[in-house]
Design an enzyme around this catalytic site. Structure first.
Site, PDB file in Angstrom:
ATOM      1  N   ASP A  67       0.812  -1.216   0.000  1.00  0.00           N
ATOM      2  CA  ASP A  67       0.000   0.000   0.000  1.00  0.00           C
ATOM      3  C   ASP A  67       0.846   1.266   0.000  1.00  0.00           C
ATOM      4  OD1 ASP A  67       0.955  -0.496   2.538  1.00  0.00           O
ATOM      5  OD2 ASP A  67      -0.999  -0.775   3.456  1.00  0.00           O
ATOM      6  N   ASP A 136      -7.418  -2.255  14.013  1.00  0.00           N
ATOM      7  CA  ASP A 136      -8.802  -2.540  13.616  1.00  0.00           C
ATOM      8  C   ASP A 136      -8.889  -3.802  12.743  1.00  0.00           C
ATOM      9  OD1 ASP A 136      -7.786  -1.741  11.187  1.00  0.00           O
ATOM     10  OD2 ASP A 136      -9.132  -0.036  10.908  1.00  0.00           O
ATOM     11  N   HIS A 138      -7.058  -4.516  10.072  1.00  0.00           N
ATOM     12  CA  HIS A 138      -6.747  -4.400   8.642  1.00  0.00           C
ATOM     13  C   HIS A 138      -5.431  -5.088   8.282  1.00  0.00           C
ATOM     14  CE1 HIS A 138      -4.720  -0.244   9.444  1.00  0.00           C
ATOM     15  NE2 HIS A 138      -3.764  -1.130   9.270  1.00  0.00           N
ATOM     16  N   GLU A 143      -9.623  -1.760   5.372  1.00  0.00           N
ATOM     17  CA  GLU A 143     -10.324  -1.404   6.595  1.00  0.00           C
ATOM     18  C   GLU A 143     -11.535  -2.314   6.812  1.00  0.00           C
ATOM     19  OE1 GLU A 143      -8.612   0.255   8.348  1.00  0.00           O
ATOM     20  OE2 GLU A 143      -8.176   2.293   7.709  1.00  0.00           O
TER      21      GLU A 143
HETATM   22  C1  F6R Z   1       1.504  -1.211   6.117  1.00  0.00           C
HETATM   23  C2  F6R Z   1       0.294  -2.012   6.245  1.00  0.00           C
HETATM   24  C3  F6R Z   1      -0.533  -2.000   7.488  1.00  0.00           C
HETATM   25  C4  F6R Z   1       0.294  -2.249   8.753  1.00  0.00           C
HETATM   26  C5  F6R Z   1      -0.597  -2.157   9.984  1.00  0.00           C
HETATM   27  C6  F6R Z   1       0.183  -2.354  11.262  1.00  0.00           C
HETATM   28  O1  F6R Z   1       2.067  -1.350   4.838  1.00  0.00           O
HETATM   29  O2  F6R Z   1      -0.060  -2.666   5.304  1.00  0.00           O
HETATM   30  O3  F6R Z   1      -1.523  -2.988   7.382  1.00  0.00           O
HETATM   31  O4  F6R Z   1       0.893  -3.493   8.680  1.00  0.00           O
HETATM   32  O5  F6R Z   1      -1.231  -0.909  10.027  1.00  0.00           O
HETATM   33  O6  F6R Z   1       1.050  -1.285  11.450  1.00  0.00           O
HETATM   34  P1  F6R Z   1       2.176  -1.343  12.562  1.00  0.00           P
HETATM   35  O7  F6R Z   1       3.098  -2.429  12.177  1.00  0.00           O
HETATM   36  O8  F6R Z   1       2.845   0.009  12.491  1.00  0.00           O
HETATM   37  O9  F6R Z   1       1.478  -1.599  13.854  1.00  0.00           O
END
Ligand code: F6R
Length: 262
Positions: A67, A136, A138, A143
């Site tokens: 992403d 959440d 994701h 989301e």
């Molecule tokens: C980032 C991504 C997100 C993160 C998620 C957890 O490329 O795809 O799904 O993996 O938001 O973020 P952290 O690791 O910062 O807790």
């Protein structure tokens, strides 16, 4: 499904890196799906270390990131392109032209998303996808409520995600409201997946994803439908799982068989 639980984040990072290394050793031109965020940082540090010590080469590897914030240029310090360069690509022997991160500046994002999917296909599909999990639920930026068959697309970020990610920006208003993300369906097409989670804050959502029902309200629960997933969890992130004893038993069985059991 394999669930590897270790006391510390450092330990799971070492083990996740060992898995990635084993897959690249088996297939030097591996197509690697990558994530940003804090969860894979330890993995990336270990991979950089292996590369420095010449134990592992990325020369033939191709990468696709999950992403990118929509509206940020690749040279913006909070863009995911910038993150990947700073935390991995600039420190390993990868050919930068073989690293793909969605273009957050694509004006025609619909066309861009189709093109990105096409590039993944042309590369032969993703062999190994690295994931983190949002508080959440994701994966990528899918989301809650994302279709479990969703493809790469523009998505509006949830208030919770904006809140979580505001720690990287000067203030909350600077966090982009949209992102381009691979879909849940895109992620499920990867041949193998690893998910890294650490810390108490992730415990509830990790339990929902691994042991709860499959629901679009927790995108990561869709991984239950994938035949080859390994979760790397520290003790805190695993603390709300109910079947820890079984996961340990499977690991012991793997030890005696000398083989991974999914
Ligand atoms: C980032 C991504 C997100 C993160 C998620 C957890 O490329 O795809 O799904 O993996 O938001 O973020 P952290 O690791 O910062 O807790």
């Amino acid at each position: 499904m394999r669930v590897i639980i270790r006391k510390t984040y450092e330990e799971i990072s070492v083990e996740a890196a060992a898995l990635v290394r084993s897959r690249i050793e088996k297939k030097p031109n591996l197509v690697l799906g990558l994530a940003t965020g804090s969860s894979p940082l330890g993995l990336y540090k270990n991979l950089i270390d292996m590369n420095r010590k010449k134990l592992l080469s990325f020369k033939k590897v191709r990468t696709f990131n999950l992403d990118e914030y929509y509206g940020l240029k690749g040279d913006h310090p909070q863009s995911y392109r910038y993150f990947m360069d700073a935390n991995l690509f600039n420190h390993i022997d990868i050919d930068r032209t073989r690293t793909m991160v969605p273009d957050g500046t694509a004006k025609n994002w619909e066309e861009f998303c189709l093109w990105y999917e096409e590039q993944i296909k042309k590369a032969g599909g993703i062999d190994l996808q690295v994931l983190g999990i949002g508080s959440d639920g994701h994966i990528g930026f899918n989301e809650p409520g994302s279709s479990l068959a969703s493809r790469t697309r523009l998505i509006a970020l949830d208030a919770q995600t904006i809140e979580d990610n505001s720690r990287f920006f000067e203030d909350r208003n600077q966090v982009p409201r949209f992102a381009i993300t691979m879909g849940v369906g895109t992620i499920l097409e990867a041949k193998e997946i690893i998910l890294i989670a650490n810390g108490k804050k992730k415990a509830g959502v990790v339990a929902q994803a691994i042991e709860g029902p499959v629901t679009s309200l927790v995108s990561a629960s869709a991984l239950q439908m994938h035949p080859k997933v390994t979760y790397f969890l520290d003790k805190e992130a695993a603390s709300e799982l109910k079947r820890i004893d079984y996961y340990k038993l499977v690991e012991e069985a793997e030890g005696s068989l000398g083989k991974e059991i999914f």
